[in-house]
Motif scaffolding. Structure first.
Motif, short mmCIF file in Angstrom:
data_model
loop_
_atom_site.label_atom_id
_atom_site.label_comp_id
_atom_site.label_asym_id
_atom_site.label_seq_id
_atom_site.Cartn_x
_atom_site.Cartn_y
_atom_site.Cartn_z
N MET A 1 0.88 -1.11 0.00
CA MET A 1 -0.02 -0.03 0.05
C MET A 1 0.89 1.31 0.03
SD MET A 1 -3.09 -0.82 2.72
CE MET A 1 -4.18 -2.40 2.45
N MET A 2 1.84 1.16 0.90
CA MET A 2 2.71 2.47 0.75
C MET A 2 3.55 2.54 -0.56
SD MET A 2 1.97 3.80 3.43
CE MET A 2 2.84 5.38 3.01
N ASN A 3 3.84 1.51 -1.14
CA ASN A 3 4.36 1.55 -2.59
C ASN A 3 3.26 2.43 -3.47
OD1 ASN A 3 6.91 0.43 -1.85
ND2 ASN A 3 6.24 -1.42 -2.62
N ALA A 4 2.05 2.02 -3.38
CA ALA A 4 0.93 2.54 -4.09
C ALA A 4 0.87 3.87 -3.67
CB ALA A 4 -0.25 1.89 -3.84
N PHE A 5 1.12 4.50 -2.59
CA PHE A 5 1.07 5.96 -2.19
C PHE A 5 2.20 6.83 -2.61
CE2 PHE A 5 1.90 9.41 1.05
CZ PHE A 5 0.69 10.06 1.26
N PHE A 6 3.34 6.18 -2.68
CA PHE A 6 4.38 6.81 -3.36
C PHE A 6 4.74 6.65 -4.95
CE2 PHE A 6 5.53 7.01 1.29
CZ PHE A 6 5.52 8.45 1.37
N LYS A 7 3.75 6.19 -5.37
CA LYS A 7 3.76 5.75 -6.68
C LYS A 7 4.31 6.81 -7.74
CE LYS A 7 0.17 4.36 -8.78
NZ LYS A 7 -0.95 3.11 -9.04
N SER A 8 3.92 8.09 -7.55
CA SER A 8 4.30 9.19 -8.38
C SER A 8 5.65 9.87 -7.94
CB SER A 8 3.22 10.06 -8.67
OG SER A 8 2.77 10.76 -7.49
N ASP A 9 5.50 10.02 -6.48
CA ASP A 9 6.77 10.79 -5.90
C ASP A 9 6.79 10.10 -4.60
OD1 ASP A 9 7.03 13.49 -7.31
OD2 ASP A 9 5.08 13.33 -7.08
N ARG A 176 -17.27 8.86 5.57
CA ARG A 176 -18.41 8.55 4.82
C ARG A 176 -18.28 8.61 3.38
NH1 ARG A 176 -20.53 11.63 9.39
NH2 ARG A 176 -21.67 10.16 10.78
N LYS A 177 -17.24 9.30 2.77
CA LYS A 177 -17.24 9.46 1.29
C LYS A 177 -16.03 9.42 0.83
CE LYS A 177 -18.24 13.24 -0.75
NZ LYS A 177 -16.80 13.68 -1.21
N THR A 178 -15.69 9.47 -0.63
CA THR A 178 -14.40 9.54 -1.22
C THR A 178 -14.60 10.21 -2.44
OG1 THR A 178 -12.52 8.25 -1.95
CG2 THR A 178 -14.72 7.12 -2.28
N ASP A 179 -13.45 10.76 -3.03
CA ASP A 179 -13.31 11.17 -4.05
C ASP A 179 -12.13 10.55 -5.16
OD1 ASP A 179 -11.12 12.44 -3.11
OD2 ASP A 179 -11.61 14.31 -3.89
N GLY A 180 -11.81 9.28 -4.55
CA GLY A 180 -10.79 8.51 -5.01
C GLY A 180 -11.02 8.13 -6.44
N LYS A 181 -9.61 8.16 -7.22
CA LYS A 181 -9.84 7.79 -8.57
C LYS A 181 -8.61 6.82 -8.93
CE LYS A 181 -10.84 12.56 -9.55
NZ LYS A 181 -10.22 13.76 -10.44
N GLY A 182 -8.21 6.05 -7.91
CA GLY A 182 -7.07 5.09 -8.18
C GLY A 182 -7.90 3.60 -8.53
N ASP A 183 -7.29 3.00 -9.70
CA ASP A 183 -7.96 1.76 -9.88
C ASP A 183 -6.67 0.54 -10.09
OD1 ASP A 183 -6.24 2.47 -12.11
OD2 ASP A 183 -7.69 2.55 -13.65
N ALA A 184 -5.72 0.63 -9.12
CA ALA A 184 -4.79 -0.48 -9.01
C ALA A 184 -4.95 -1.23 -7.75
CB ALA A 184 -3.29 0.51 -9.05
N GLU A 185 -4.22 -2.37 -7.77
CA GLU A 185 -4.80 -3.22 -6.82
C GLU A 185 -4.29 -2.71 -5.56
OE1 GLU A 185 -3.43 -7.81 -5.57
OE2 GLU A 185 -2.37 -6.85 -7.21
N PHE A 186 -3.47 -1.87 -5.13
CA PHE A 186 -3.20 -1.55 -3.75
C PHE A 186 -3.36 -0.17 -3.47
CE2 PHE A 186 -0.57 -5.32 -4.32
CZ PHE A 186 -0.99 -5.98 -3.37
N ASP A 187 -4.08 0.59 -4.20
CA ASP A 187 -4.49 2.08 -4.15
C ASP A 187 -5.40 1.74 -2.74
OD1 ASP A 187 -3.11 3.15 -5.98
OD2 ASP A 187 -4.77 2.93 -7.43
#
Length: 279
Positions: A1-9, A176-187
């Motif tokens: 999950m942390m690899n996903a968090f730092f995927k771009s920077d 209660r909600k999200t505006d998430g846009k990630g579609d990878a397995e560990f986002d």
């Protein structure tokens, strides 16, 4: 999950020159200023149980000190706290024209005495909280203790569909909600809590922070309270009060002060732990 968090920077930024709310104080004597909503409705969540809505593209009478200005950047955020009542007023996409007329994309009212998680239908930040929640203020850094969880964002919190496919909640309760846009397995879902490992010594933190006080205080706070993911953004970031009202000094807080904190110091806290559940 942390690899996903730092995927771009591979570091967490904290730019207080834009996309960070300016924070002001008001009282019952502060004049009410009409704020024209461009499209949306005023959200009054003062009860913390049910939201009352204003008219579409209506006008909201909001207490605004004469010196108040929305933050630079497209988010145009601003928070005003009435010290007499505890009311938290916030707006986004704020603008003041040359004649002093105010407009905004959205305005809300909440209370600093409430739970911190407004009712269903509250639409400010991605996870459904107000602008003030989790913001790091200069007075907290100066005293050497933040004493509350901070707020975080990154590029790819998971979409509800991706979260559910991973067997996770779309947003971690009590959020209660999200505006998430990630579609990878560990986002990671919005509402998840990230922390810095407790075994990292203060001496190691001080070295990684190169003597910048805000970095040290923030990292130590991440060991004790952690930070909640509450938005998607262009890169990993944490939120602090805007420059206009905090007057941050480079010896206290900088945009890249967290750059040298190793990514393997960060962990995702199990969201089934009781501390993240609604009471």
């Amino acid at each position: 999950m942390m690899n996903a968090f730092f995927k771009s920077d591979n570091w967490i930024g904290t730019d207080t020159s834009q996309y960070a709310p300016n924070v002001y104080w008001a009282s019952n004597n502060t004049p009410l200023v009409p704020v024209q909503l461009r499209e949306y409705r005023f959200r009054d969540a003062i009860s913390d149980v049910e939201i009352s809505y204003g008219e579409l593209a209506g006008i909201v009478q909001m207490p605004l000190p004469a010196e108040a200005r929305p933050a630079p950047g497209t988010d145009g955020q601003l928070v005003v706290v009435n010290v007499d009542t505890g009311e938290e007023w916030g707006l986004n996409e704020g603008h003041v024209d040359s004649q002093g007329n105010w407009s905004a994309g959205g305005v809300y009212r909440y209370s600093i005495e409430n739970s911190g998680i407004p009712p269903e239908g509250f639409g400010q930040r991605g996870a459904g909280i107000g602008q003030l929640a989790g913001i790091v203020r200069r007075c907290e850094v100066e005293r050497g203790q933040i004493r509350h969880a901070v707020t975080l964002a990154y590029d790819y919190p998971c979409t509800p569909e991706t979260c559910r496919r991973n067997g996770w909640p779309a947003a971690v309760p009590p959020f209660r909600k999200t505006d998430g846009k990630g579609d990878a397995e560990f986002d990671i879902p919005e509402g998840a809590r990230i922390a810095i490992r407790p075994e990292v010594a203060q001496e190691e933190i001080s070295k990684a922070c190169a003597g910048i006080k805000g970095c040290v205080v923030w990292a130590l706070n991440m060991q004790e309270y952690g930070g909640f993911i509450v938005d998607n953004s262009g890169h990993p970031k944490t939120y602090a009060e805007g420059d206009a009202t905090a007057n941050w000094d480079p010896s206290v807080w900088t945009e890249d002060m967290l750059r040298n904190i190793p990514t393997d110091w960060y962990v995702v806290i199990d969201w089934n732990h009781p501390s993240t559940k609604a009471k």
